[in-house]
Write an enzyme that holds these catalytic residues in place. Structure first.
Site, mmCIF file in Angstrom:
data_model
loop_
_atom_site.group_PDB
_atom_site.id
_atom_site.type_symbol
_atom_site.label_atom_id
_atom_site.label_comp_id
_atom_site.label_asym_id
_atom_site.label_seq_id
_atom_site.Cartn_x
_atom_site.Cartn_y
_atom_site.Cartn_z
ATOM 1 N N GLY A 73 0.785 -1.338 0.071
ATOM 2 C CA GLY A 73 -0.168 0.006 -0.038
ATOM 3 C C GLY A 73 1.102 1.251 0.202
ATOM 4 N N GLY A 89 -0.279 4.881 -0.832
ATOM 5 C CA GLY A 89 -1.348 5.552 -0.045
ATOM 6 C C GLY A 89 -0.559 6.715 0.762
ATOM 7 N N ASP A 147 1.836 -2.352 -4.782
ATOM 8 C CA ASP A 147 0.623 -1.602 -4.539
ATOM 9 C C ASP A 147 -0.124 -1.667 -5.896
ATOM 10 O OD1 ASP A 147 -1.294 0.472 -4.525
ATOM 11 O OD2 ASP A 147 -0.063 1.483 -2.886
ATOM 12 N N ILE A 190 -2.208 -7.552 -3.029
ATOM 13 C CA ILE A 190 -1.716 -8.346 -2.111
ATOM 14 C C ILE A 190 -2.433 -9.656 -2.046
ATOM 15 C CG2 ILE A 190 -0.743 -6.438 -0.419
ATOM 16 C CD1 ILE A 190 -3.651 -6.491 1.127
ATOM 17 N N TYR A 230 -14.622 -2.091 8.227
ATOM 18 C CA TYR A 230 -13.356 -2.030 8.291
ATOM 19 C C TYR A 230 -12.746 -2.248 9.949
ATOM 20 C CZ TYR A 230 -9.177 1.529 8.623
ATOM 21 O OH TYR A 230 -8.127 2.043 8.519
ATOM 22 N N LYS A 286 -10.034 -4.706 10.855
ATOM 23 C CA LYS A 286 -8.754 -4.482 11.452
ATOM 24 C C LYS A 286 -8.744 -5.303 12.986
ATOM 25 C CE LYS A 286 -6.725 -1.183 8.925
ATOM 26 N NZ LYS A 286 -5.380 -1.714 8.571
#
Ligand code: SER
Length: 340
Positions: free
Chosen positions: A11, A14, A36, A56, A155, A159
């Protein structure tokens, strides 16, 4: 031929990756490779040894990286943020959970092959919390890592689960196997508040109202803030976020009593952010156009976090409080970015 020792950032294009590559690139002993779906901005691409463009979720690509490089540190930043994840929960699960699983497995294989634990830095979020209502949010104040972890977003669920999965790889991986296999992944996790960068704007998050307000004002664009003026969650200036990742990565393992650490810096209300933006850009048109649904998400996030464990165990100390974040970082950098 020996594989080359490197740091892997997923990532990388980002917001966090942007700052992290700049800081890590100063250390010539640790070449960086990145993964990425988007290519890096030209000025960042120059700083890395190799840029892999891909997902990924592509395990063949991860195997190729494994065969070419000896990775001893992973910064696994790739994720879909909270607002975007609510529209596509299945994709969020694929990217945020299965993607993280792929990277943990990658780190495990790396550790098994070169024999050293792979440091695995994972940014979690205040979205891992879920407070039931505004009265509770107001009364509990600062939350510690183990309280109120009942997230309301996809999300946040992703996490929180990945925090547990990281701890599993670090401490209990294949615990029934004949030979001990755990400990190859040295999992270290930060629960970030909303991050505010002067050089990039977030996309798809729910804490985005603060950075969006500042960047819109600097460009002379009107901004309808999507949360109420009294909305309060913790925030941090991006350089402190990057610094926290690097410090946690460098901390002696023996000092780390936890795998997950809160970090915070300041927690203004939306109106306090608006007021300080207006001091600098008095003509800014910042209004309120509350989106009750997105409001509901931030209302479930804590008003502040207790980060005393991070301060004690690895010396976390943010450089920027609310005042300094604006006067010494955000305003000067944003001004020069948009040349206002
Ligand atoms: N900034 C993130 C979001 O809003 C929270 O981690 O989704």
């Amino acid at each position: 031929m020996l594989r080359k020792p490197v740091v892997l950032i997923t990532g990388a294009s980002g917001e966090i990756g942007h700052g992290l590559i700049g800081s890590l690139a100063n250390d010539a002993d640790r070449p960086i490779i990145t993964l990425d779906v988007k290519s890096l901005a030209h000025e960042l691409g120059r700083l890395v040894a190799q840029e892999f463009i891909g997902s990924i979720l592509d395990t063949d690509l991860l195997e190729r990286i494994l065969s070419e490089y000896e990775v001893d540190t992973v910064f696994h930043l790739a994720a879909l943020l909270s607002t975007r994840s609510e529209f596509t929960p299945m994709t969020a699960h694929h990217v945020n959970v299965e993607g993280t699983m792929n990277l943990l497995e990658f780190a495990q294989k790396q550790g098994e092959s070169h024999g050293r634990p792979v440091r695995f830095l994972y940014p979690s979020s205040i979205a891992a919390y879920g407070l039931p209502d505004a009265a509770t949010k107001a009364s509990v104040g600062k939350v510690t890592e183990n309280e109120w972890t009942k997230p309301t977003t996809m999300y946040g669920c992703n996490k929180l689960y990945c925090e547990h999965m990281g701890r599993y790889y670090a401490k209990h991986y294949k615990q029934l196997a004949a030979e001990p296999l755990a400990g190859k992944v040295d999992f270290r996790c930060l629960r970030f508040p909303g991050l505010i960068s002067a050089v990039t704007v977030p996309s798809g998050g729910t804490s985005d109202y603060a950075p969006e307000m500042i960047h819109a004002a600097a460009q002379g664009k009107p901004y309808p803030c999507f949360v109420r003026p009294d909305t309060r969650i913790p925030f941090m200036a991006m350089p402190d976020g990057v610094d926290a990742l690097l410090r946690l990565a460098a901390a002696p393992k023996a000092n780390l009593a936890h795998t997950v650490y809160n970090v915070g810096a300041f927690n203004p209300s939306a109106e306090e952010v608006r007021a300080v933006v207006l001091e600098t850009f008095p003509d800014a048109e910042i209004t309120y156009q509350v989106d009750e649904k997105r409001q509901g998400i931030v209302d479930a996030w804590p008003a502040d976090v207790d980060d005393s464990a991070a301060r004690r165990d690895w010396g976390y100390t943010p450089r920027y409080d609310f005042e300094r974040a604006f006067s010494e970082y955000l305003i000067p950098t944003i001004r020069s970015r948009y040349q206002t």
